[in-house]
Motif scaffolding. Structure first.
Motif, PDB file in Angstrom:
ATOM      1  N   LEU A  65       0.533  -1.632  -0.039  1.00 48.60           N
ATOM      2  CA  LEU A  65      -0.062   0.385   0.017  1.00 48.60           C
ATOM      3  C   LEU A  65       0.797   0.943  -0.069  1.00 48.60           C
ATOM      4  CD1 LEU A  65      -2.885   1.769   0.262  1.00 48.60           C
ATOM      5  CD2 LEU A  65      -2.058   1.100   2.673  1.00 48.60           C
ATOM      6  N   SER A  66       2.063   1.257   0.323  1.00 48.70           N
ATOM      7  CA  SER A  66       2.547   2.277   0.849  1.00 48.70           C
ATOM      8  C   SER A  66       3.673   2.854  -0.295  1.00 48.70           C
ATOM      9  CB  SER A  66       3.640   2.066   1.999  1.00 48.70           C
ATOM     10  OG  SER A  66       3.213   2.156   3.353  1.00 48.70           O
ATOM     11  N   ARG A  67       4.075   1.408  -0.799  1.00 45.51           N
ATOM     12  CA  ARG A  67       4.285   2.391  -2.041  1.00 45.51           C
ATOM     13  C   ARG A  67       3.314   2.103  -3.248  1.00 45.51           C
ATOM     14  NH1 ARG A  67       6.766   2.727  -5.871  1.00 45.51           N
ATOM     15  NH2 ARG A  67       8.689   2.089  -7.450  1.00 45.51           N
ATOM     16  N   GLN A  68       2.735   2.013  -3.387  1.00 43.21           N
ATOM     17  CA  GLN A  68       1.142   2.468  -4.068  1.00 43.21           C
ATOM     18  C   GLN A  68       1.346   4.019  -3.363  1.00 43.21           C
ATOM     19  OE1 GLN A  68      -2.553   0.371  -3.773  1.00 43.21           O
ATOM     20  NE2 GLN A  68      -3.349   2.131  -4.710  1.00 43.21           N
ATOM     21  N   LEU A  69       1.370   4.290  -2.886  1.00 42.28           N
ATOM     22  CA  LEU A  69       0.844   5.463  -2.523  1.00 42.28           C
ATOM     23  C   LEU A  69       2.127   6.274  -2.371  1.00 42.28           C
ATOM     24  CD1 LEU A  69      -0.933   5.192   0.763  1.00 42.28           C
ATOM     25  CD2 LEU A  69      -1.684   5.989  -1.085  1.00 42.28           C
ATOM     26  N   TRP A  70       3.786   6.095  -2.339  1.00 46.00           N
ATOM     27  CA  TRP A  70       4.729   7.552  -2.547  1.00 46.00           C
ATOM     28  C   TRP A  70       4.062   8.113  -3.385  1.00 46.00           C
ATOM     29  CZ3 TRP A  70       7.200   9.669   0.752  1.00 46.00           C
ATOM     30  CH2 TRP A  70       7.947   8.652   2.490  1.00 46.00           C
ATOM     31  N   PRO A  71       4.471   7.499  -4.798  1.00 46.52           N
ATOM     32  CA  PRO A  71       4.443   8.778  -5.959  1.00 46.52           C
ATOM     33  C   PRO A  71       3.515   9.747  -6.436  1.00 46.52           C
ATOM     34  CG  PRO A  71       5.184   6.064  -6.342  1.00 46.52           C
ATOM     35  CD  PRO A  71       4.692   5.833  -4.877  1.00 46.52           C
ATOM     36  N   GLU A  72       2.225   8.925  -5.498  1.00 43.55           N
ATOM     37  CA  GLU A  72       0.857   9.453  -5.912  1.00 43.55           C
ATOM     38  C   GLU A  72       1.286  11.191  -4.375  1.00 43.55           C
ATOM     39  OE1 GLU A  72      -2.357   7.114  -4.617  1.00 43.55           O
ATOM     40  OE2 GLU A  72      -1.872   6.123  -6.563  1.00 43.55           O
ATOM     41  N   VAL A  73       1.632  10.685  -3.606  1.00 40.98           N
ATOM     42  CA  VAL A  73       1.757  11.699  -2.195  1.00 40.98           C
ATOM     43  C   VAL A  73       2.521  12.679  -3.135  1.00 40.98           C
ATOM     44  CG1 VAL A  73       2.624  12.158   0.155  1.00 40.98           C
ATOM     45  CG2 VAL A  73       0.914  10.430  -0.072  1.00 40.98           C
ATOM     46  N   LEU A  74       3.590  11.903  -3.271  1.00 38.41           N
ATOM     47  CA  LEU A  74       4.882  13.177  -3.268  1.00 38.41           C
ATOM     48  C   LEU A  74       4.421  14.359  -4.713  1.00 38.41           C
ATOM     49  CD1 LEU A  74       8.171  11.164  -3.619  1.00 38.41           C
ATOM     50  CD2 LEU A  74       7.760  12.867  -1.667  1.00 38.41           C
ATOM     51  N   GLY A  86       8.562  26.400  -6.050  1.00 39.40           N
ATOM     52  CA  GLY A  86       8.942  25.721  -4.624  1.00 39.40           C
ATOM     53  C   GLY A  86       8.550  24.623  -4.243  1.00 39.40           C
ATOM     54  N   GLY A  87       7.544  23.938  -4.959  1.00 36.79           N
ATOM     55  CA  GLY A  87       6.428  22.543  -4.429  1.00 36.79           C
ATOM     56  C   GLY A  87       8.093  21.608  -5.269  1.00 36.79           C
ATOM     57  N   ALA A  88       8.501  22.021  -6.700  1.00 38.56           N
ATOM     58  CA  ALA A  88       9.134  21.135  -6.717  1.00 38.56           C
ATOM     59  C   ALA A  88      10.391  20.712  -6.436  1.00 38.56           C
ATOM     60  CB  ALA A  88       9.607  21.283  -8.396  1.00 38.56           C
ATOM     61  N   GLU A  89      11.239  22.153  -5.274  1.00 44.35           N
ATOM     62  CA  GLU A  89      12.270  22.158  -4.222  1.00 44.35           C
ATOM     63  C   GLU A  89      12.133  21.185  -3.748  1.00 44.35           C
ATOM     64  OE1 GLU A  89      15.005  24.868  -2.705  1.00 44.35           O
ATOM     65  OE2 GLU A  89      13.370  26.294  -3.474  1.00 44.35           O
ATOM     66  N   VAL A  90      10.703  20.953  -2.891  1.00 42.97           N
ATOM     67  CA  VAL A  90      10.835  20.528  -1.680  1.00 42.97           C
ATOM     68  C   VAL A  90      10.798  18.363  -2.264  1.00 42.97           C
ATOM     69  CG1 VAL A  90       9.001  19.430  -0.119  1.00 42.97           C
ATOM     70  CG2 VAL A  90       9.323  22.433  -0.477  1.00 42.97           C
ATOM     71  N   VAL A  91      10.391  18.229  -3.226  1.00 38.49           N
ATOM     72  CA  VAL A  91       9.958  17.321  -3.361  1.00 38.49           C
ATOM     73  C   VAL A  91      11.377  16.946  -4.260  1.00 38.49           C
ATOM     74  CG1 VAL A  91       8.883  15.527  -5.476  1.00 38.49           C
ATOM     75  CG2 VAL A  91       7.230  17.165  -4.102  1.00 38.49           C
ATOM     76  N   ALA A  92      12.456  17.308  -4.498  1.00 31.25           N
ATOM     77  CA  ALA A  92      13.834  16.885  -5.081  1.00 31.25           C
ATOM     78  C   ALA A  92      14.868  16.778  -3.955  1.00 31.25           C
ATOM     79  CB  ALA A  92      14.069  18.473  -5.934  1.00 31.25           C
ATOM     80  N   GLY A  93      13.969  17.822  -2.970  1.00 34.63           N
ATOM     81  CA  GLY A  93      14.848  17.650  -1.657  1.00 34.63           C
ATOM     82  C   GLY A  93      14.904  15.927  -0.681  1.00 34.63           C
ATOM     83  N   VAL A  94      13.094  15.311  -1.476  1.00 34.24           N
ATOM     84  CA  VAL A  94      13.244  13.735  -1.153  1.00 34.24           C
ATOM     85  C   VAL A  94      13.919  12.971  -1.081  1.00 34.24           C
ATOM     86  CG1 VAL A  94      11.105  11.851  -1.034  1.00 34.24           C
ATOM     87  CG2 VAL A  94      10.357  14.312  -0.925  1.00 34.24           C
ATOM     88  N   GLU A  95      14.528  13.268  -2.942  1.00 34.09           N
ATOM     89  CA  GLU A  95      15.469  12.209  -3.599  1.00 34.09           C
ATOM     90  C   GLU A  95      14.927  11.188  -3.453  1.00 34.09           C
ATOM     91  OE1 GLU A  95      19.112  11.980  -2.607  1.00 34.09           O
ATOM     92  OE2 GLU A  95      19.683  14.280  -1.415  1.00 34.09           O
ATOM     93  N   TRP A  96      13.183  11.278  -4.032  1.00 41.17           N
ATOM     94  CA  TRP A  96      12.438   9.824  -4.702  1.00 41.17           C
ATOM     95  C   TRP A  96      13.385   9.328  -5.945  1.00 41.17           C
ATOM     96  CZ3 TRP A  96       8.871   6.210  -3.427  1.00 41.17           C
ATOM     97  CH2 TRP A  96       8.761   5.814  -4.648  1.00 41.17           C
ATOM     98  N   ALA A 165      10.052  13.423   5.521  1.00 36.33           N
ATOM     99  CA  ALA A 165       9.676  13.940   6.791  1.00 36.33           C
ATOM    100  C   ALA A 165       9.681  15.453   6.340  1.00 36.33           C
ATOM    101  CB  ALA A 165      10.798  13.529   7.555  1.00 36.33           C
ATOM    102  N   THR A 166      10.490  15.993   6.009  1.00 36.53           N
ATOM    103  CA  THR A 166       9.987  17.686   6.180  1.00 36.53           C
ATOM    104  C   THR A 166       9.116  17.982   4.856  1.00 36.53           C
ATOM    105  OG1 THR A 166      12.513  17.919   6.277  1.00 36.53           O
ATOM    106  CG2 THR A 166      11.796  19.983   5.297  1.00 36.53           C
ATOM    107  N   ALA A 167       9.590  17.131   3.861  1.00 40.80           N
ATOM    108  CA  ALA A 167       8.119  17.821   2.887  1.00 40.80           C
ATOM    109  C   ALA A 167       6.660  17.232   3.324  1.00 40.80           C
ATOM    110  CB  ALA A 167       8.438  16.873   0.834  1.00 40.80           C
TER     111      ALA A 167
END
Length: 407
Positions: A65-74, A86-96, A165-167
């Motif tokens: 379930l989590s693996r399915q949700l991670w890309p959706e949440v980001l 700014g949103g793109a910068e926050v997501v970039a910091g996640v380093e998905w 976590a920050t994102a």
């Protein structure tokens, strides 16, 4: 219309994910942490989002379930930002990084066990692809030639844990949540048998619902609130090399890792887990030992981690290690998280006990918490994570700091 007030105790990855899920759903959310956001367990992990290390059962279902949700949440975090850049910068910091994982056996016995394990996972819907020697060499050219079997898991992924976590927390704040750091829970205020407020040094903090997401400290928080919970710290360490040319292209670990994850032994256990970061450093893990909250780095533990990593990647011999770190993971004896309402104290909920899988399981856990709080049908069966199962209940009988107040 008054919104349900929720206090989330803990600003690590689980607390941040719960805060985001609830704030976006319209709850009035306040996050409390005794230190700072993502300052403890979350910042001392590798950022694994794995299905490869979990056999069929409720934890694997939560991982899927989590693996399915991670890309959706980001994607939602990026879209929710008032400033797309700014949103793109926050997501970039996640380093998905959905780079996939490879599990390698180096003995005949290990190969047999790995094949059996992968067969059971496939039956549960996990993509697990056997690799021949040529395919393995092409995927990981620096891997040892002493291998007897390998399985590729394309759905394994990685994030930068503090960045993730920050994102999540930033999106919660954007949705109206508030964060207060330096607030340690001292005890409970109970009125009419229900938890109505937390006692802190700065005075009581009132709400309708309280979510204990304090990680390895969840057991102590629960004790202070008058309801024992058997959450224990289990320590792990990681070595970080200096930046290297491209050397490791997936998350690679030996077949012993699954056994170490599932073991309840308190003494030292190590297995080889090797993966690169976007900065070029290579992370070497992993260890597991129960030593309470003793945070001293032990040279013999670091040496054992390095030795096992070299068995998988001999070319790392002579590479410089620039730092080592360790952290505590919230361990439950039956290796399942504790998620849901505490029937012993109405108003109290728990989202904890994920041990070393908290990063990966965080968004799925948050989804379950939101669904249960709203009385909705849950995405997966949440009953195996219930608070009142025997493995989750503690036996501490020390008198907690609880005040009963009349309404």
């Amino acid at each position: 219309m008054n919104r349900t007030r929720v206090v989330v105790i803990g600003a690590g990855i689980i607390g941040a994910a719960c805060a985001r899920e609830l704030a976006v759903a319209g709850f009035d959310v306040l996050v409390l942490d005794r230190a700072g956001a993502a300052a403890a367990t979350t910042s001392h992990g590798e950022g694994n989002i794995l299905v490869s290390d979990k056999g069929p059962g409720p934890e694997l279902e939560l991982a899927q379930l989590s693996r399915q949700l991670w890309p959706e949440v980001l994607a939602a975090v990026r879209e929710n930002s008032d400033d797309p850049a700014g949103g793109a910068e926050v997501v970039a910091g996640v380093e998905w990084d959905p780079k996939g994982g490879i599990v390698v056996a180096t003995t005949a016995e290990g190969a047999e066990g790995l094949r059996r394990f992968a067969d059971t996972q496939r039956a549960a819907g996990v993509r697990a692809e056997a690799m021949d020697s040529d395919a393995l060499t092409a995927a990981e050219p620096f891997l040892t030639e002493r291998r007897t079997a390998a399985v590729y898991y394309p759905d394994d992924a990685q994030v930068q844990p503090a960045g993730a976590a920050t994102a999540l927390l930033a999106d919660a704040l954007r949705a109206g949540a508030r964060l207060r750091t330096g607030r340690e829970v001292r005890g409970a205020v109970v009125r009419g048998g229900r938890l109505t407020a937390l006692r802190t040094a700065d005075g009581p903090v009132a709400a309708d619902v309280f979510v204990n997401a304090a990680g390895p400290w969840s057991g102590e928080v629960a004790r202070r609130l008058g309801v024992p919970l058997d959450i224990r710290p289990r320590r792990g360490e990681v070595l970080v090399t200096t930046p290297l040319p491209p050397t490791v292209f997936h998350k690679v670990y030996d077949a012993d890792y699954v056994g170490a994850v599932g073991s309840g032994a308190g003494d030292l256990q190590t297995s080889a887990v090797v993966e690169s970061t976007r900065a070029g450093s290579v992370l070497l893990g992993s260890s597991r030992r129960r030593v309470g909250f003793d945070d001293r780095l032990r040279p013999e533990v670091l040496s054992a981690i390095a030795a096992k990593a070299l068995r998988l990647f001999p070319s790392l011999a002579g590479v410089h290690v620039m730092r080592a770190y360790g952290g505590f993971r919230p361990y439950v004896p039956d290796h399942l998280p504790v998620i849901g309402a505490d029937p012993r104290l109405p108003g109290l909920w728990h989202a904890t006990g994920h041990e070393g899988a908290g990063i990966g399981l965080s968004v799925g856990t948050a989804r379950l918490v939101r669904e249960m709080l709203m009385g909705s049908q849950t995405s997966i069966d949440a009953s195996p994570f219930r608070v009142d199962r025997p493995a989750a209940l503690g036996t501490d009988t020390d008198a907690p700091d609880v005040s009963e107040e009349e309404s």
